[in-house]
Design a protein around this motif. Structure first.
Motif, PDB file in Angstrom:
ATOM      1  N   ALA A 205       0.821  -1.206   0.000  1.00 29.12           N
ATOM      2  CA  ALA A 205       0.000   0.000   0.000  1.00 29.12           C
ATOM      3  C   ALA A 205       0.860   1.263   0.000  1.00 29.12           C
ATOM      4  N   ALA A 206       1.877   1.288   0.859  1.00 30.31           N
ATOM      5  CA  ALA A 206       2.751   2.464   0.915  1.00 30.31           C
ATOM      6  C   ALA A 206       3.512   2.637  -0.387  1.00 30.31           C
ATOM      7  N   LEU A 207       3.858   1.526  -1.008  1.00 30.90           N
ATOM      8  CA  LEU A 207       4.575   1.579  -2.283  1.00 30.90           C
ATOM      9  C   LEU A 207       3.713   2.247  -3.355  1.00 30.90           C
ATOM     10  N   ILE A 208       2.440   1.881  -3.411  1.00 29.08           N
ATOM     11  CA  ILE A 208       1.532   2.479  -4.387  1.00 29.08           C
ATOM     12  C   ILE A 208       1.313   3.960  -4.074  1.00 29.08           C
TER      13      ILE A 208
ATOM     14  N   THR B 165      -1.384  -6.586  -3.485  1.00 29.38           N
ATOM     15  CA  THR B 165      -1.206  -5.541  -4.491  1.00 29.38           C
ATOM     16  C   THR B 165      -2.526  -5.211  -5.160  1.00 29.38           C
ATOM     17  N   GLU B 166      -3.270  -6.242  -5.512  1.00 28.57           N
ATOM     18  CA  GLU B 166      -4.581  -6.026  -6.134  1.00 28.57           C
ATOM     19  C   GLU B 166      -5.517  -5.268  -5.191  1.00 28.57           C
ATOM     20  N   ALA B 167      -5.565  -5.682  -3.940  1.00 29.81           N
ATOM     21  CA  ALA B 167      -6.458  -5.044  -2.971  1.00 29.81           C
ATOM     22  C   ALA B 167      -6.089  -3.581  -2.754  1.00 29.81           C
ATOM     23  N   ALA B 168      -4.793  -3.307  -2.631  1.00 27.22           N
ATOM     24  CA  ALA B 168      -4.355  -1.926  -2.400  1.00 27.22           C
ATOM     25  C   ALA B 168      -4.655  -1.048  -3.601  1.00 27.22           C
ATOM     26  N   ALA B 169      -4.475  -1.588  -4.803  1.00 20.13           N
ATOM     27  CA  ALA B 169      -4.781  -0.814  -6.006  1.00 20.13           C
ATOM     28  C   ALA B 169      -6.272  -0.506  -6.080  1.00 20.13           C
TER      29      ALA B 169
END
Length: 245
Positions: free
Chosen positions: A84-87, A108-112
């Protein structure tokens, strides 16, 4: 799913993963977007060019120049909670989840999704949730792009179709440029839309024009102009052709 064409010029694409699939995705998007690849390891193709080391609080980072464009490599071992922080930091238009760890891909999918960012998850096939995208196989020739997808169900079929299209439509980009020039010229000359459409169709379907583009033995623009004038002459004076004949 409905195919769309997206302009990534000036955008960032974040690729999570550094393996073969991530490499293909990164190099594909680098032709247009700024690409950031985050992974503890990278393929030789991603590390092939000389990099420039930088320091900004993260692990060693390099910028790689490829034949497609510019790719930033960030060496970082990720846990699901890190994504999440990366995105948030990258602010991408698209995130590609391409690791061999389903938990990281799912995170990754969830955070996006939580952030309203498009997501391409490479380890799933078939039906997709809203916000998911499939990156199709493509054939590009100048301004012409063919996109092929089987919904990620059969990459072998996509490759087969791509090879067939490459062989069948080789040089179609030159035809598109020629026809674009002809169409612009007709618009500038205020040719009526019906005549213009017929003239353009006739140029596109002309075997002589196609042969001229492929062999260079004749001037394809002169051939196209001749076709256009014949169509215009017929529109102005259809001769004996009349309704009911």
């Amino acid at each position: 799913m409905i195919p769309l064409v997206h302009d990534f010029a000036g955008e960032t694409v974040l690729v999570v993963g550094g393996g073969a699939v991530a490499t293909r995705k990164a190099r594909r998007f680098a032709a247009e977007a700024s690409v950031i690849v985050v992974s503890p390891t990278f393929t030789d193709r991603l590390r092939s060019a000389d990099g420039r080391a930088t320091e900004d609080g993260r692990d060693a980072e390099t910028t790689t120049e490829t034949d497609g464009g510019r790719i930033e490599l960030v060496r970082q071992r990720l846990e699901p909670d890190d994504v999440a922080a990366l995105i948030d930091r990258a602010e991408p238009a698209l995130v590609v989840a391409a690791t061999d760890d389903p938990a990281i891909n799912a995170a990754t999918e969830a955070a996006a999704r939580d952030r309203g960012v498009l997501i391409n998850r490479t380890d799933v096939s078939g039906g997709r949730d809203p916000g998911s995208v499939v990156v199709p196989a493509t054939v590009e020739d100048g301004p012409v792009t063919f996109a092929i997808t089987t919904g990620a169900t059969s990459p072998a079929v996509s490759r087969y179709l791509r090879e067939r299209i490459e062989a069948e439509f080789d040089g179609v980009g030159d035809l598109a440029r020629l026809v674009g020039d002809v169409r612009t010229d007709l618009i500038d000359r205020d040719v009526d839309p019906e005549t213009r459409r017929e003239a353009v169709r006739s140029v596109v379907r002309s075997p002589a024009v196609q042969k001229g583009l492929q062999t260079g033995e004749t001037n394809p623009r002169q051939l196209a102009d001749g076709i256009v004038e014949r169509v215009r002459d017929h529109a102005d004076d259809p001769g004996d052709t009349s309704e009911g004949q």
